[in-house]
Each structure stands twice: as C-alpha cells, then as structure tokens.
Design an enzyme around this catalytic site. Sequence first.
Site, PDB file in Angstrom:
ATOM      1  N   ASN A   1       0.801  -1.218   0.000  1.00  0.00           N
ATOM      2  CA  ASN A   1       0.000   0.000   0.000  1.00  0.00           C
ATOM      3  C   ASN A   1       0.839   1.275   0.000  1.00  0.00           C
ATOM      4  OD1 ASN A   1      -2.381  -1.458  -0.057  1.00  0.00           O
ATOM      5  ND2 ASN A   1      -2.610  -1.486   2.160  1.00  0.00           N
TER       6      ASN A   1
ATOM      7  N   ARG B   1      -8.252  -1.799  -7.324  1.00  0.00           N
ATOM      8  CA  ARG B   1      -8.909  -0.516  -7.082  1.00  0.00           C
ATOM      9  C   ARG B   1      -7.917   0.627  -6.906  1.00  0.00           C
ATOM     10  NH1 ARG B   1     -14.200  -0.694  -5.808  1.00  0.00           N
ATOM     11  NH2 ARG B   1     -13.960   1.319  -4.795  1.00  0.00           N
TER      12      ARG B   1
ATOM     13  N   PRO C   1     -16.163   4.239  -1.815  1.00  0.00           N
ATOM     14  CA  PRO C   1     -16.564   5.270  -2.760  1.00  0.00           C
ATOM     15  C   PRO C   1     -15.404   6.168  -3.194  1.00  0.00           C
ATOM     16  CG  PRO C   1     -17.421   5.730  -0.557  1.00  0.00           C
ATOM     17  CD  PRO C   1     -16.831   4.368  -0.514  1.00  0.00           C
TER      18      PRO C   1
ATOM     19  N   ASP D   1     -16.049   9.228  -4.292  1.00  0.00           N
ATOM     20  CA  ASP D   1     -16.520  10.613  -4.277  1.00  0.00           C
ATOM     21  C   ASP D   1     -15.606  11.546  -3.482  1.00  0.00           C
ATOM     22  OD1 ASP D   1     -17.354   9.168  -2.075  1.00  0.00           O
ATOM     23  OD2 ASP D   1     -19.299  10.139  -1.892  1.00  0.00           O
ATOM     24  N   LEU D   2     -14.878  11.013  -2.493  1.00  0.00           N
ATOM     25  CA  LEU D   2     -13.954  11.870  -1.734  1.00  0.00           C
ATOM     26  C   LEU D   2     -12.787  12.324  -2.616  1.00  0.00           C
ATOM     27  CD1 LEU D   2     -13.919   9.907   1.652  1.00  0.00           C
ATOM     28  CD2 LEU D   2     -15.198  11.985   1.123  1.00  0.00           C
TER      29      LEU D   2
ATOM     30  N   ILE E   1     -14.932  -0.218   9.491  1.00  0.00           N
ATOM     31  CA  ILE E   1     -14.422   0.406   8.265  1.00  0.00           C
ATOM     32  C   ILE E   1     -15.197  -0.066   7.040  1.00  0.00           C
ATOM     33  CG2 ILE E   1     -12.371   0.862   6.866  1.00  0.00           C
ATOM     34  CD1 ILE E   1     -12.099   1.921   9.708  1.00  0.00           C
TER      35      ILE E   1
ATOM     36  N   ARG F   1      -1.710 -10.952  -4.449  1.00  0.00           N
ATOM     37  CA  ARG F   1      -1.870  -9.500  -4.561  1.00  0.00           C
ATOM     38  C   ARG F   1      -1.089  -8.762  -3.481  1.00  0.00           C
ATOM     39  NH1 ARG F   1      -7.089  -7.555  -3.597  1.00  0.00           N
ATOM     40  NH2 ARG F   1      -5.998  -5.588  -3.988  1.00  0.00           N
TER      41      ARG F   1
END
Length: 423
Positions: free
Chosen positions: A28, A97, A127, A129-130, A332, A402
């Site tokens: 990450n 993602r 989402p 949208d942020l 979460i 992954r």
Amino acid sequence: MMAMDKIRILGNQNLRLRGEIRISGAKNAVLPAIAASLLTEEKLALENIPLVKDVFTILTLVKELGADYDLNGNSLSIQVPKIQSEEASYELVRAMRASILVLGPLLARHGKAIVSLPGGCAIGPRPTDLHIHGLERLGADITLEHGYIRAEAKSLRGAEVIFEKKTVGGAENLVMAASLAKGETVLKNCALEPEVANLCELLVKMGAKIDGIGEETIRIKGVDELGGAAHEIIPDRIEAGTYLIACALTQGDIILTHTRPDHLETLIEKLRFSGVSIESINSHSLRVKGTPNLKPQDITTSSYPGFPTDMQAQFSVLMTQAEGTSIITETIFDRRFSHVNELLRLGANIEVQGDKAIVKGNTPLSGAEVIAMDLRASASLVLAGLIANGETLIFDSEHLERGYERIEEKLRSLGAHMERITD
C-alpha cells in the site's frame, strides 16, 4: 480452461513455527509511489519493491500511460518522459482498485484524465466521491459517464479540502495533484497511515513543498515541476502483523527483520495483552514468542493508529484459540466478514451479528476445502490451515499473490507444510 492456483496446507496443532523471515516492502506504499512517477519526466529509483501481483498490475497501467521501467529484483527504475495516454481502462482498474491513484497525477501533469470507476469490491463499497470532490475543489471539471471518471483542468489551483471521513487513497491523490497546483492547498482530516507519509516523503525528495507530514492537516505549496528522486518503500505492516499472528497461533518463536515496530504498536499491544511475548531487537527487528494460554479480548477496527481493518480476519483466527469469547467489531467496511463462513468449514465457532463477530475460543480446527474471498480473508485461511488437523485446500488463492510476497516459501522456512498447486 484457465489454470487456477490452490494452496495446500498440512496442518498440525503441534506445529511450532521457528526461524527468521524478512518483511517485504509495503504494497500500500509502493502503489502510490509508482503513480507518483506520472508527475515528472525524470526518473524515480524505488527500493524495497514487493514482488506482488498488485505491483505488476499498476506497472502495466503506467506503461500504457507512457512509463518506461526496469524492475531488477526489488529495485525499480521508472520514468515517464511523456504522457502517451490519459485513460486507465476498466480491465486494469477492476483488477486493482488502487489504480484510481493515477487520477490526481495525470490531471496535474497532463490536464486530462479518464479513469474507470473501480466497480464492486468484495469487502464492501469504497466510494471514489472523496477523491472527486477534492479534485473539484482544486479546480478540476469532472463528469461521470459510461462507467468512467472524466477529469479536465487547464491548471489546478490550491484550495482548502476537508475530508468528510478519513481516506488513504483520497489523501494520496490530493497530495500528488496539489504538488503541481498553483498556490497553497490545505488538506484537513487526512488519514494518518504511514503509507501516506511515505508518499509525502517521496514527493518532497522530488521537489514538492509539503508541511504536516504524518499529521491530520497537510499543507502543500504547489511548484511548477517535480524531478527525479531515489526512495525506499517502508516495510509492510500488514504482512508483518500476519506473521506475528502465525507465530502466536503456533506457540512459535520467530524473528522478523526489516520491519517497523513503531507502525505495529496497536497490534503489538493487543497481542501482548493476549499473552504473546514481543520484544524489539532493534528499530527494524522483532522477536515473537507464542503462549499456550491465549487470553481472549475484544477489538474494534479503526483508522490508523487504531486497530487495522486489514488485520481483523487474521486476529479472528487467533481468537478461536483463546481461552474464552472475543468480540470483533468492524467499523471500516460493511462486508468484511466473508472469511467467517470459510472458517466455519474448518470448525471455528463464530457468529456474525451485524458489524460484530463473536468468536468462541478453545476451538480445535480441522482441515477442509475452503475458498479465499479477498486478500486478507485468504491470509486468515492460511493461518487457520496451519493449526487445523489434516489437509486444508484453499481455492482462488491468487488473492494472496496481490499482497504477500512468497508467503508459502516464508512459512515453509519456519517449518510449515504448505505448497502452491496449479491445475
């Protein structure tokens, strides 16, 4: 028919993992670092690259966008002399993602970006949208059509952005975009995860002006251009945590090297409370010793520095062996108990009630055929398989690739009987 990988584990409740393993670079942290290569025409030299599937996916994506790269062992040299395409296709974004992390850099350097909406996710909605709202605050014109985010901006300009809730990817996208925006950007309620700070440190090496790294308020003064840099990816705290729990489950004695104990403080505190012995050998190594008398406890996932949602499934397995009942609360993601039904097949006693999983301990596990539903669910099934009597066969095990580099080799080196099978 496409070949499918399976993981085969010969479990044993008397298994004691022993030895030393090196923790790989953080998945990450490396993904946004690779996305940051789109911000400059100069070369980035990145070290401690984990050789996991998500890294190869994002390298395929940035190559389509114009990157040249050379991956030599765990060292990556990457350069994007010119943006060749502004489109991140659905085929690649649905595979991972985190591909949405190219949105901010593409927009900032190229003025245009077309990025597929990621689609569904096995652990619940995540989402975008942020990300979109923040980029609009910086002056981007964004439309959603035919499953794609289409963004344009002749020139991004600094602004104040207050995140409605903490978002790691959103903070990373905005920090990258703001680095090339005109004027000052102030980001508030930023995610505190070490991976965000690691990206900010790379951007500073590239010439960005960033204050408040590792804090909830980050200030970025835009510059005209960014340059090349050399940077090391931080160790993967979730991989390290998974091996800590593997040791605790098997009453083992292992040493983790090339890790960051300071990134694991909440998990270490919980494990110590359960009776596990964990000592820092130095700032980058830990020694872990299991106990035959694990104490049960309750945990609630939350943003860093709280208990990580990415460790919830693994900790649930540990609590199946504790002396009593534990309650795991997931705050979460709303579909992050997919591992429970598979653990039930192995004999676990777990009941899900809304956002809580009630785990009854002192439960012997036995081998069975199970299906991996997502990355961390896969890891929990591997852990359960280690202590389940008999053979456990994990189908759809490509999820593991992954985020875990050579997991079967590392566990075998500690004494586990585990192999990957390709039909």
